[in-house]
Design an enzyme around this catalytic site. Structure first.
Site, PDB file in Angstrom:
ATOM      1  N   LEU A   1       0.842  -1.213   0.000  1.00  0.00           N
ATOM      2  CA  LEU A   1       0.000   0.000   0.000  1.00  0.00           C
ATOM      3  C   LEU A   1       0.871   1.255   0.000  1.00  0.00           C
ATOM      4  CD1 LEU A   1      -3.033  -0.927   2.318  1.00  0.00           C
ATOM      5  CD2 LEU A   1      -2.799  -1.189  -0.164  1.00  0.00           C
TER       6      LEU A   1
ATOM      7  N   THR B   1       6.229   2.252 -10.375  1.00  0.00           N
ATOM      8  CA  THR B   1       5.885   2.173 -11.803  1.00  0.00           C
ATOM      9  C   THR B   1       5.927   3.486 -12.583  1.00  0.00           C
ATOM     10  OG1 THR B   1       3.538   2.481 -11.283  1.00  0.00           O
ATOM     11  CG2 THR B   1       4.335   0.208 -11.417  1.00  0.00           C
TER      12      THR B   1
ATOM     13  N   ASP C   1       6.965  -3.319 -21.856  1.00  0.00           N
ATOM     14  CA  ASP C   1       7.596  -3.042 -23.159  1.00  0.00           C
ATOM     15  C   ASP C   1       8.740  -2.033 -23.027  1.00  0.00           C
ATOM     16  OD1 ASP C   1       6.066  -0.720 -22.697  1.00  0.00           O
ATOM     17  OD2 ASP C   1       5.069  -0.729 -24.649  1.00  0.00           O
ATOM     18  N   GLU C   2       8.754  -1.298 -21.899  1.00  0.00           N
ATOM     19  CA  GLU C   2       9.786  -0.266 -21.751  1.00  0.00           C
ATOM     20  C   GLU C   2      11.187  -0.854 -21.635  1.00  0.00           C
ATOM     21  OE1 GLU C   2       8.963   3.130 -19.387  1.00  0.00           O
ATOM     22  OE2 GLU C   2       6.806   2.943 -19.635  1.00  0.00           O
TER      23      GLU C   2
ATOM     24  N   TYR D   1      13.282   3.417 -14.237  1.00  0.00           N
ATOM     25  CA  TYR D   1      12.156   2.480 -14.099  1.00  0.00           C
ATOM     26  C   TYR D   1      12.344   1.311 -15.063  1.00  0.00           C
ATOM     27  CZ  TYR D   1       7.594   0.469 -15.309  1.00  0.00           C
ATOM     28  OH  TYR D   1       6.579  -0.409 -15.618  1.00  0.00           O
TER      29      TYR D   1
ATOM     30  N   ALA E   1      14.971   0.290 -16.559  1.00  0.00           N
ATOM     31  CA  ALA E   1      16.174  -0.504 -16.265  1.00  0.00           C
ATOM     32  C   ALA E   1      15.938  -1.439 -15.085  1.00  0.00           C
ATOM     33  CB  ALA E   1      17.356   0.427 -15.987  1.00  0.00           C
ATOM     34  N   SER E   2      15.195  -0.966 -14.071  1.00  0.00           N
ATOM     35  CA  SER E   2      14.936  -1.847 -12.930  1.00  0.00           C
ATOM     36  C   SER E   2      14.006  -2.983 -13.353  1.00  0.00           C
ATOM     37  CB  SER E   2      14.398  -1.066 -11.732  1.00  0.00           C
ATOM     38  OG  SER E   2      13.134  -0.528 -12.014  1.00  0.00           O
ATOM     39  N   LYS E   3      13.042  -2.680 -14.229  1.00  0.00           N
ATOM     40  CA  LYS E   3      12.157  -3.741 -14.723  1.00  0.00           C
ATOM     41  C   LYS E   3      12.947  -4.736 -15.586  1.00  0.00           C
ATOM     42  CE  LYS E   3       8.280  -4.169 -14.306  1.00  0.00           C
ATOM     43  NZ  LYS E   3       7.481  -4.856 -13.247  1.00  0.00           N
TER      44      LYS E   3
ATOM     45  N   ASN F   1       1.490   0.134 -22.754  1.00  0.00           N
ATOM     46  CA  ASN F   1       0.787   1.033 -21.817  1.00  0.00           C
ATOM     47  C   ASN F   1      -0.657   0.610 -21.619  1.00  0.00           C
ATOM     48  OD1 ASN F   1       3.117   2.689 -22.765  1.00  0.00           O
ATOM     49  ND2 ASN F   1       2.175   4.219 -21.456  1.00  0.00           N
ATOM     50  N   ASN F   2      -1.033   0.378 -20.371  1.00  0.00           N
ATOM     51  CA  ASN F   2      -2.409  -0.019 -20.051  1.00  0.00           C
ATOM     52  C   ASN F   2      -3.269   1.212 -19.765  1.00  0.00           C
ATOM     53  OD1 ASN F   2      -2.593  -3.201 -18.402  1.00  0.00           O
ATOM     54  ND2 ASN F   2      -1.000  -2.559 -19.795  1.00  0.00           N
TER      55      ASN F   2
HETATM   56  P1  NAD Z   1       0.627   0.626  -9.823  1.00  0.00           P
HETATM   57  O1  NAD Z   1       1.692   1.633  -9.516  1.00  0.00           O
HETATM   58  O2  NAD Z   1      -0.769   1.091 -10.047  1.00  0.00           O
HETATM   59  O3  NAD Z   1       0.566  -0.462  -8.646  1.00  0.00           O
HETATM   60  C1  NAD Z   1       1.705  -1.011  -8.052  1.00  0.00           C
HETATM   61  C2  NAD Z   1       1.260  -1.743  -6.779  1.00  0.00           C
HETATM   62  O4  NAD Z   1       2.423  -2.347  -6.198  1.00  0.00           O
HETATM   63  C3  NAD Z   1       0.658  -0.813  -5.718  1.00  0.00           C
HETATM   64  O5  NAD Z   1      -0.514  -1.393  -5.194  1.00  0.00           O
HETATM   65  C4  NAD Z   1       1.731  -0.733  -4.659  1.00  0.00           C
HETATM   66  O6  NAD Z   1       1.232  -0.499  -3.356  1.00  0.00           O
HETATM   67  C5  NAD Z   1       2.397  -2.091  -4.789  1.00  0.00           C
HETATM   68  N1  NAD Z   1       3.777  -2.097  -4.299  1.00  0.00           N
HETATM   69  C6  NAD Z   1       4.773  -1.218  -4.596  1.00  0.00           C
HETATM   70  N2  NAD Z   1       5.898  -1.544  -3.929  1.00  0.00           N
HETATM   71  C7  NAD Z   1       5.621  -2.671  -3.222  1.00  0.00           C
HETATM   72  C8  NAD Z   1       6.382  -3.496  -2.367  1.00  0.00           C
HETATM   73  N3  NAD Z   1       7.671  -3.229  -2.097  1.00  0.00           N
HETATM   74  N4  NAD Z   1       5.791  -4.589  -1.821  1.00  0.00           N
HETATM   75  C9  NAD Z   1       4.480  -4.870  -2.078  1.00  0.00           C
HETATM   76  N5  NAD Z   1       3.710  -4.108  -2.877  1.00  0.00           N
HETATM   77  C10 NAD Z   1       4.275  -3.026  -3.440  1.00  0.00           C
HETATM   78  O7  NAD Z   1       1.175  -0.195 -11.066  1.00  0.00           O
HETATM   79  P2  NAD Z   1       0.412  -0.853 -12.312  1.00  0.00           P
HETATM   80  O8  NAD Z   1       0.273   0.159 -13.354  1.00  0.00           O
HETATM   81  O9  NAD Z   1      -0.760  -1.595 -11.830  1.00  0.00           O
HETATM   82  O10 NAD Z   1       1.534  -1.873 -12.803  1.00  0.00           O
HETATM   83  C11 NAD Z   1       1.572  -3.207 -12.289  1.00  0.00           C
HETATM   84  C12 NAD Z   1       2.726  -3.958 -12.923  1.00  0.00           C
HETATM   85  O11 NAD Z   1       2.564  -3.962 -14.343  1.00  0.00           O
HETATM   86  C13 NAD Z   1       4.088  -3.329 -12.655  1.00  0.00           C
HETATM   87  O12 NAD Z   1       5.008  -4.368 -12.441  1.00  0.00           O
HETATM   88  C14 NAD Z   1       4.402  -2.579 -13.923  1.00  0.00           C
HETATM   89  O13 NAD Z   1       5.795  -2.481 -14.128  1.00  0.00           O
HETATM   90  C15 NAD Z   1       3.741  -3.469 -14.960  1.00  0.00           C
HETATM   91  N6  NAD Z   1       3.307  -2.790 -16.191  1.00  0.00           N
HETATM   92  C16 NAD Z   1       2.506  -1.691 -16.108  1.00  0.00           C
HETATM   93  C17 NAD Z   1       2.058  -1.102 -17.294  1.00  0.00           C
HETATM   94  C18 NAD Z   1       1.137   0.095 -17.251  1.00  0.00           C
HETATM   95  O14 NAD Z   1       0.856   0.672 -18.302  1.00  0.00           O
HETATM   96  N7  NAD Z   1       0.617   0.501 -16.112  1.00  0.00           N
HETATM   97  C19 NAD Z   1       2.461  -1.613 -18.544  1.00  0.00           C
HETATM   98  C20 NAD Z   1       3.287  -2.748 -18.568  1.00  0.00           C
HETATM   99  C21 NAD Z   1       3.694  -3.330 -17.385  1.00  0.00           C
HETATM  100  P1  TYD Z   2       2.868   7.700 -18.689  1.00  0.00           P
HETATM  101  O1  TYD Z   2       1.402   7.540 -18.468  1.00  0.00           O
HETATM  102  O2  TYD Z   2       3.688   8.292 -17.594  1.00  0.00           O
HETATM  103  O3  TYD Z   2       3.417   6.270 -19.131  1.00  0.00           O
HETATM  104  P2  TYD Z   2       4.871   5.855 -19.712  1.00  0.00           P
HETATM  105  O4  TYD Z   2       5.840   6.914 -19.380  1.00  0.00           O
HETATM  106  O5  TYD Z   2       5.127   4.593 -18.948  1.00  0.00           O
HETATM  107  O6  TYD Z   2       4.679   5.639 -21.171  1.00  0.00           O
HETATM  108  O7  TYD Z   2       3.086   8.605 -19.977  1.00  0.00           O
HETATM  109  C1  TYD Z   2       2.538   8.255 -21.230  1.00  0.00           C
HETATM  110  C2  TYD Z   2       3.013   9.291 -22.236  1.00  0.00           C
HETATM  111  O8  TYD Z   2       2.439  10.552 -21.903  1.00  0.00           O
HETATM  112  C3  TYD Z   2       4.518   9.494 -22.234  1.00  0.00           C
HETATM  113  O9  TYD Z   2       4.967   9.708 -23.569  1.00  0.00           O
HETATM  114  C4  TYD Z   2       4.713  10.749 -21.420  1.00  0.00           C
HETATM  115  C5  TYD Z   2       3.448  11.540 -21.688  1.00  0.00           C
HETATM  116  N1  TYD Z   2       3.001  12.391 -20.570  1.00  0.00           N
HETATM  117  C6  TYD Z   2       2.727  13.744 -20.791  1.00  0.00           C
HETATM  118  O10 TYD Z   2       2.856  14.265 -21.918  1.00  0.00           O
HETATM  119  N2  TYD Z   2       2.311  14.499 -19.730  1.00  0.00           N
HETATM  120  C7  TYD Z   2       2.161  13.975 -18.475  1.00  0.00           C
HETATM  121  O11 TYD Z   2       1.797  14.718 -17.537  1.00  0.00           O
HETATM  122  C8  TYD Z   2       2.439  12.581 -18.278  1.00  0.00           C
HETATM  123  C9  TYD Z   2       2.291  11.965 -16.927  1.00  0.00           C
HETATM  124  C10 TYD Z   2       2.847  11.839 -19.355  1.00  0.00           C
END
Ligand code: NAD
Ligand code: TYD
Length: 336
Positions: free
Chosen positions: A35, A84, A125-126, A148, A150-152, A177-178
C-alpha cells in the site's frame, strides 16, 4: 489453484484479481501489497468480502513474510508489485531498484524453495527502449533508457535466470501502456481526464508526438490468464493493444470527448530521456489464441466515462500530499 498476487492493490493487479476471481470459481487469491501511494484498497471493494480472497499488507522485500505466505502452499505467483512511474524514477531511482529488482529476487527465491508451479513476472515493453520504426520482438535486445525501465529489465532477466539455472517455471510478460478504471491519476490518461474535469491545464511533454501503444487493462488480464494456462516455461510474451497514437492526439480525443476546450493543453518541458515510441510484435502470443477484444475508441470512451462517474475514487487522490508533490512538478515544468 492458490495464487499469490503481489501489488494487487494497484491498477492492473486489482483489475486482474477481480477478473481472476470472476473467471475461476474454485481459485483462492492472496494479495500481498505494501500500500504505497499507488496501492488503494478502494480498488478491491467488490471482492473484499469474498471468502476466496485475502489481503495481506506487506513488502515483497520482507523475506520472512514472503516465506511465511509461500510456505502455506502457493501454486502460482503473479508479481505485479513495483514502483511504476517514470517521472518518479527520474527523481528517486532507489525505490525502483529496491522493489522492482530486489523484491523480485525475494519472491523468486521463495518460489524456488517451495516448489511453486508457475511464476509470472509482469515486465513491460519499456525494457526494449524506444523504436522509431517497426516493432520489437521478444528476441530483440533490451535497451532500457530510464531507471524504471532498467529496474524492470533487471527483474525480467533475473526471473529468466531462475528458469535457466534452477528450472523454476517462469514466464515473463512485456505489456504496452495499459488504460482503464482504477489507474492512479499520475499516469497520462487518468491525469488528463481528471485535470480536464477540473479545468486544470493538461501538461503535454515536449512536442506531444511521442507514441504509445495502448492496451485495455482487461485485455492484459485475459492475456495473463491465458499464459498461466498455455504459456511455455522460460518464455517471454509481448502483450500489445495494437493502438498506437501520438500523445497530442490522445489528449485532443479526451478533451473533445469531455467537451472541454483544446486550449487546456499546456505544452511543458519534455521528460528527460523521453522514449519516442513503443511498439510490440505480438505474434507469439496470438499464436496461443489471444486477441485484444477491446475496440480502442470505445474502451477509451468507457474509461473516460468511468472517471466521470467515479469522482469519489479519484477526488481524495488528487487532493492528498502526493497530488501537492505533482502540482509542484508541473509548476516547475512550466517555468522552463
Ligand atoms: P501501480 O503503480 O498502479 O501499482 C503497483 C502496486 O504495487 C501498488 O498497489 C503498490 O502499493 C504495490 N507495491 C509497490 N511496492 C511494493 C512493495 N515493495 N511490496 C508490495 N507491494 C508493493 O502499477 P500498475 O500500473 O498496476 O503496474 C503493475 C505492474 O505492471 C508493474 O510491475 C508494472 O511495471 C507493470 N506494467 C505496467 C504497465 C502500465 O501501463 N501501467 C504496462 C506494462 C507493465
Ligand atoms: P505515462 O502515463 O507516464 O506512461 P509511460 O511513461 O510509462 O509511457 O506517460 C505516457 C506518455 O504521456 C509518455 O509519452 C509521457 C506523456 N506524458 C505527458 O505528456 N504528460 C504527463 O503529464 C504525463 C504523466 C505523461
Amino acid at each position: 489453484m492458490k495464487l499469490l498476487v503481489t501489488g494487487g492493490a494497484g491498477f492492473i493487479g486489482s483489475n486482474f484479481i477481480r477478473y481472476f476471481l470472476e473467471k475461476h470459481k474454485s481459485c483462492a487469491v492472496i494479495n500481498l501489497d505494501k500500500l504505497t501511494y499507488a496501492g488503494n484498497l478502494d480498488n478491491l471493494k467488490e471482492v473484499q468480502s469474498d471468502p476466496r480472497y485475502r489481503f495481506i499488507k506487506g513488502d515483497i522485500i520482507d523475506a520472512p513474510l514472503v516465506e511465511s505466505i509461500v510456505r502455506e502452499g502457493i501454486d502460482l505467483i503473479v508479481n505485479f508489485a513495483a514502483e511504476t512511474h517514470v517521472d518518479r524514477a527520474i527523481g528517486h531511482a532507489g525505490d525502483f531498484i529496491r522493489t522492482d529488482v530486489y523484491g523480485a529476487f525475494v519472491l523468486l527465491e521463495s518460489a524456488r524453495s517451495h516448489g511453486v508451479k508457475r511464476f509470472v513476472q509482469i515486465s513491460t515493453d519499456e525494457v526494449y527502449g524506444s523504436i522509431e520504426k517497426g516493432s520489437f520482438k521478444e528476441t530483440d535486445t533490451l535497451m532500457p533508457r530510464n531507471p524504471y525501465a532498467a529496474s524492470k529489465a533487471g527483474a525480467d532477466r533475473l526471473a529468466y535466470s531462475y528458469w535457466a539455472t534452477y528450472q523454476l517455471p517462469v514466464i515473463v510478460t512485456r505489456a504496452s501502456n495499459n488504460f482503464g478504471p482504477y489507474q492512479y491519476p499520475e499516469k497520462v490518461i487518468p491525469l488528463f481526464v481528471t485535470n480536464a474535469l477540473r479545468d486544470i491545464p493538461l501538461p503535454l511533454y515536449g512536442d506531444g508526438m511521442n507514441v504509445r501503444d495502448w492496451l485495455f487493462v482487461m485485455d492484459h488480464c485475459s492475456a495473463i490468464d491465458l499464459l498461466i494456462e498455455k504459456g511455455r516455461d522460460g518464455e517471454i510474451y509481448n502483450i500489445g493493444g495494437g493502438n498506437e497514437i501520438p500523445n497530442v492526439e490522445l489528449t485532443q480525443f479526451i478533451l473533445d470527448y469531455l467537451k472541454k476546450p483544446r486550449t487546456l493543453i499546456k505544452k511543458v518541458k519534455d521528460r528527460q530521456g523521453h522514449d519516442r515510441r513503443y511498439s510490440l510484435d505480438c505474434e507469439k502470443l496470438k499464436k496461443l489464441g489471444w486477441r485484444p477484444r477491446a475496440d480502442f475508441t470505445q474502451a477509451l470512451q468507457e474509461t473516460v466515462d468511468w472517471y466521470v462517474r467515479n469522482e469519489w475514487w479519484w477526488d481524495k487522490l488528487k487532493s492528498g500530499e502526493y497530488w501537492e508533490y505533482y502540482r509542484k512538478q508541473y509548476v516547475d515544468r512550466e517555468k522552463d
